[in-house]
Design a protein around this motif. Structure first.
Motif, short mmCIF file in Angstrom:
data_model
loop_
_atom_site.label_atom_id
_atom_site.label_comp_id
_atom_site.label_asym_id
_atom_site.label_seq_id
_atom_site.Cartn_x
_atom_site.Cartn_y
_atom_site.Cartn_z
N VAL A 22 81.74 65.73 15.36
CA VAL A 22 81.77 64.27 15.41
C VAL A 22 82.36 63.88 16.76
CG1 VAL A 22 82.65 62.17 14.36
CG2 VAL A 22 82.03 64.11 12.92
N TYR A 23 81.66 63.02 17.47
CA TYR A 23 82.08 62.61 18.81
C TYR A 23 82.72 61.23 18.80
CZ TYR A 23 79.02 66.40 20.33
OH TYR A 23 78.44 67.63 20.53
N SER A 24 83.69 61.05 19.67
CA SER A 24 84.23 59.71 19.87
C SER A 24 83.25 58.97 20.78
CB SER A 24 85.60 59.79 20.55
OG SER A 24 85.45 60.23 21.89
N VAL A 25 83.36 57.66 20.84
CA VAL A 25 82.47 56.87 21.70
C VAL A 25 82.63 57.31 23.15
CG1 VAL A 25 81.97 54.55 22.57
CG2 VAL A 25 82.33 54.91 20.13
N LYS A 26 83.87 57.56 23.56
CA LYS A 26 84.16 57.96 24.94
C LYS A 26 83.44 59.28 25.29
CE LYS A 26 88.07 58.05 28.10
NZ LYS A 26 89.53 58.02 28.21
N VAL A 27 83.53 60.24 24.41
CA VAL A 27 82.88 61.54 24.63
C VAL A 27 81.36 61.38 24.61
CG1 VAL A 27 82.54 63.87 23.68
CG2 VAL A 27 84.83 62.87 23.73
N ALA A 28 80.88 60.59 23.67
CA ALA A 28 79.43 60.35 23.56
C ALA A 28 78.91 59.68 24.84
CB ALA A 28 79.12 59.51 22.34
N ILE A 29 79.67 58.73 25.38
CA ILE A 29 79.26 58.06 26.62
C ILE A 29 79.14 59.09 27.74
CG2 ILE A 29 80.11 56.56 28.49
CD1 ILE A 29 80.97 54.55 26.32
N ALA A 30 80.13 59.96 27.86
CA ALA A 30 80.09 61.00 28.90
C ALA A 30 78.87 61.89 28.73
CB ALA A 30 81.37 61.82 28.86
N LYS A 31 78.59 62.30 27.49
CA LYS A 31 77.42 63.14 27.21
C LYS A 31 76.12 62.40 27.59
CE LYS A 31 78.41 66.49 23.63
NZ LYS A 31 77.94 67.52 24.51
N MET A 32 76.03 61.12 27.22
CA MET A 32 74.81 60.35 27.49
C MET A 32 74.65 60.06 28.98
SD MET A 32 73.12 60.12 24.74
CE MET A 32 73.74 61.73 24.36
N GLU A 33 75.77 59.88 29.70
CA GLU A 33 75.68 59.69 31.15
C GLU A 33 75.06 60.93 31.78
OE1 GLU A 33 79.62 58.69 32.53
OE2 GLU A 33 79.36 56.55 32.05
N HIS A 34 75.51 62.09 31.34
CA HIS A 34 74.97 63.34 31.85
C HIS A 34 73.49 63.47 31.48
CE1 HIS A 34 73.94 67.37 32.61
NE2 HIS A 34 75.07 67.96 32.38
N PHE A 35 73.17 63.16 30.22
CA PHE A 35 71.81 63.21 29.69
C PHE A 35 70.86 62.33 30.52
CE2 PHE A 35 68.75 61.76 26.25
CZ PHE A 35 68.14 62.99 26.04
N CYS A 36 71.33 61.14 30.89
CA CYS A 36 70.51 60.19 31.65
C CYS A 36 70.48 60.53 33.14
CB CYS A 36 71.02 58.77 31.47
SG CYS A 36 70.83 58.17 29.79
N ALA A 37 71.56 61.13 33.66
CA ALA A 37 71.61 61.46 35.08
C ALA A 37 70.70 62.64 35.38
CB ALA A 37 73.04 61.77 35.49
N TYR A 38 70.55 63.52 34.43
CA TYR A 38 69.74 64.72 34.60
C TYR A 38 68.27 64.38 34.82
CZ TYR A 38 67.26 68.98 33.19
OH TYR A 38 66.40 70.04 33.14
N GLN A 39 67.78 63.37 34.10
CA GLN A 39 66.38 62.97 34.20
C GLN A 39 66.25 61.55 33.68
OE1 GLN A 39 63.98 65.76 31.98
NE2 GLN A 39 62.82 64.18 30.99
N GLU A 40 65.27 60.79 34.20
CA GLU A 40 65.05 59.42 33.71
C GLU A 40 64.77 59.45 32.21
OE1 GLU A 40 65.44 56.51 35.01
OE2 GLU A 40 65.68 57.11 37.09
N ARG A 41 65.36 58.54 31.48
CA ARG A 41 65.17 58.46 30.03
C ARG A 41 64.77 57.04 29.64
NH1 ARG A 41 65.59 63.84 28.36
NH2 ARG A 41 67.26 64.79 29.54
N CYS A 42 64.03 56.94 28.53
CA CYS A 42 63.76 55.61 27.99
C CYS A 42 64.79 55.34 26.89
CB CYS A 42 62.33 55.53 27.44
SG CYS A 42 61.99 56.61 26.05
N HIS A 43 64.92 54.09 26.51
CA HIS A 43 65.91 53.69 25.51
C HIS A 43 65.71 54.47 24.21
CE1 HIS A 43 66.88 49.53 27.48
NE2 HIS A 43 66.78 50.51 28.36
N GLN A 44 64.44 54.67 23.84
CA GLN A 44 64.12 55.37 22.60
C GLN A 44 64.70 56.78 22.59
OE1 GLN A 44 62.40 53.92 20.01
NE2 GLN A 44 62.96 55.74 18.87
N GLU A 45 64.55 57.52 23.69
CA GLU A 45 65.06 58.89 23.76
C GLU A 45 66.58 58.92 23.59
OE1 GLU A 45 62.81 61.68 26.87
OE2 GLU A 45 63.13 59.65 27.67
N VAL A 46 67.26 57.99 24.25
CA VAL A 46 68.73 57.95 24.19
C VAL A 46 69.19 57.57 22.78
CG1 VAL A 46 70.81 56.87 25.14
CG2 VAL A 46 68.91 57.47 26.65
N THR A 47 68.54 56.58 22.20
CA THR A 47 68.89 56.17 20.84
C THR A 47 68.70 57.33 19.86
OG1 THR A 47 68.17 53.92 21.38
CG2 THR A 47 68.46 54.42 19.06
#
Length: 159
Positions: A4-29
């Motif tokens: 279970v991730y905190s919002v802060k950790v999830a944000i960091a993970k998603m920043e990395h996820f989005c920085a690695y390659q362009e993502r659409c909102h659907q993929e991130v959600t």
């Protein structure tokens, strides 16, 4: 047990996820749901990613269209269908299609169609035509373009 991730950790993970390659909102959600974030957390994270410019639908759509056309040699119909599947709005799709110049589109179409026509080892003209048309339609090119091209290639073949 799932982590279970905190919002802060999830944000960091998603920043990395989005920085690695362009993502659409659907993929991130979808990714956030897969790590068991609830709706409020997802909204908070999405707002952060958008305001910090990690996530931008128009930028994603443009990049997607360019890449799929240049690398996979997809036609506009296939690109539009894939963008709609990813829930990109019509404005985003229109911007994306502007990334492909008519000259580039026609060059890709001609190169791909000539190469594919030559590669089909079929003596029956009708079967060869069907294989060619099916392939080009799967790639997402407009049927009118394909049928004009097949007539041109057949007449060249006859001599």
């Amino acid at each position: 047990m799932k982590e279970v991730y905190s919002v802060k950790v999830a944000i960091a993970k998603m920043e990395h996820f989005c920085a690695y390659q362009e993502r659409c909102h659907q993929e991130v959600t979808d990714k956030l749901r897969s790590i068991h974030m609830d709706s409020d957390e997802i909204d908070t994270i999405m707002v952060h990613l958008i305001t910090e410019k990690f996530l931008n639908e128009e930028r994603f759509a443009r990049s997607f269209a360019r890449g799929k056309h240049r690398i996979k040699q997809w036609g506009k119909i296939r690109i539009i269908a894939e963008l709609k599947f990813r829930k990109i709005n019509q404005n985003g799709i229109n911007f994306a299609l502007k990334e492909i110049t008519p000259e580039e589109y026609n060059t890709t179409f001609d190169t791909l169609s000539n190469r594919h026509w030559e590669s089909i080892r079929e003596t029956n003209t009708l079967k060869k035509r069907k294989k060619f048309c099916d392939f080009m339609l799967r790639k997402g090119f407009e049927s009118q373009l394909i049928y004009e091209k097949v007539k041109e290639l057949e007449s060249e073949e006859r001599g």
